[in-house]
Design an enzyme around this catalytic site. Structure first.
Site, PDB file in Angstrom:
ATOM      1  N   CYS A   1       0.835  -1.201   0.000  1.00  0.00           N
ATOM      2  CA  CYS A   1       0.000   0.000   0.000  1.00  0.00           C
ATOM      3  C   CYS A   1       0.875   1.259   0.000  1.00  0.00           C
ATOM      4  CB  CYS A   1      -0.988  -0.026   1.165  1.00  0.00           C
ATOM      5  SG  CYS A   1      -2.360   1.145   0.967  1.00  0.00           S
TER       6      CYS A   1
ATOM      7  N   HIS B   1      -3.651  -5.310   0.568  1.00  0.00           N
ATOM      8  CA  HIS B   1      -3.083  -5.670   1.870  1.00  0.00           C
ATOM      9  C   HIS B   1      -3.065  -7.190   2.080  1.00  0.00           C
ATOM     10  CE1 HIS B   1      -2.559  -1.729   3.871  1.00  0.00           C
ATOM     11  NE2 HIS B   1      -3.503  -1.343   3.031  1.00  0.00           N
TER      12      HIS B   1
ATOM     13  N   GLU C   1      -1.113  -8.834   3.863  1.00  0.00           N
ATOM     14  CA  GLU C   1      -0.715  -9.180   5.233  1.00  0.00           C
ATOM     15  C   GLU C   1      -1.904  -9.475   6.137  1.00  0.00           C
ATOM     16  OE1 GLU C   1      -1.351  -4.716   5.627  1.00  0.00           O
ATOM     17  OE2 GLU C   1      -0.819  -6.161   4.065  1.00  0.00           O
TER      18      GLU C   1
END
Length: 241
Positions: A109, A212, A214
């Site tokens: 990001c 994202h 993660e």
């Protein structure tokens, strides 16, 4: 030996104190996929930054506030969000020193955006204002939920990692890459044309992801492959250095 990954932090002022902090998803994404994360304090001290790079086998640029448009030669527009000039200065310097050593780099990001800016590229300050045809890229229930489709170029490192031409991702941003920096090329796009991934054509491993992963990898294992590929390159770097 597990490789050591330097992870950039965000900053916050609260109750009279300044904090450097990090969402634990970023740390878990490294530790759960074979790396040892440690958090980088923001600093403008060249000696400290050089020491960071001696200690690290890879650099993970995380998400956070908007990148100051002054960093890519523009004045802020009406839609600009919160800025952190100290973080911008640190991360741009860190990136430029890291590429001199060809240390593996992953950006998520804001991390992808700051990589692009540090390498000489430009951003859309606010896609909702600057791109009339932009779809929604900010899902209010931010987390491990699929939100929009992304098309992946088959002649890309990202495709080599994920082995899919299209996938659904989460999304939580209002800035994006406008002009890819020299030496980088866009390799994934949302349906509205917004760039969702950039990767270096010159460095061994430098990958910038706009969504994202993660916060998706433990629910959708395909996204863990991004971190596994990054950490695998960090192991190779460690063994060479």
């Amino acid at each position: 030996m597990k490789p050591v990954i330097g992870v950039t932090t965000d900053s916050e002022y609260s109750n009279g104190y300044y904090y450097q902090r990090l969402n634990e998803w970023n740390l878990r994404a490294i530790s759960d996929n074979g790396g040892i994360p440690f958090m980088f304090q923001m600093t403008n001290d060249n000696e400290i930054i050089e020491k960071y790079l001696e200690m690290a086998d890879g650099i993970f640029f995380t998400g956070g506030n908007d990148v100051n448009p002054h960093c890519y030669g523009e004045d802020p527009i009406k839609g600009i969000g919160n800025l952190d000039c100290v973080r911008d200065e640190f991360e741009i310097k860190l990136y430029r020193k890291a590429v001199q050593k060809d240390i593996p780099i992953l950006g998520i990001c804001r991390g992808a955006q700051v990589m692009n800016v540090a390498a000489g590229g430009k951003l859309y300050q606010d896609i909702n204002i600057q791109i009339k045809e932009a779809n929604s890229h900010s899902y209010s229930l931010f987390g491990s939920y699929e939100y929009h489709n992304v098309d992946i170029c088959t002649d890309s490192k990202l495709y080599e990692i994920l082995r899919v031409k299209e996938l659904k991702t989460n999304s939580y941003h209002h800035q994006s890459v406008k002009e890819a920096a020299k030496g980088y090329r866009p390799t994934a796009f949302a349906k509205d044309g917004i760039i969702e991934c950039i990767e270096s054509e010159e460095l061994t491993f430098a990958l910038g992801i706009q969504w994202h992963p993660e916060v998706m990898y433990d629910k959708l294992s395909v996204f863990a492959d991004i971190f596994k590929a990054f950490i695998s390159q960090c192991k190779i770097y460690h063994n060479k250095s």
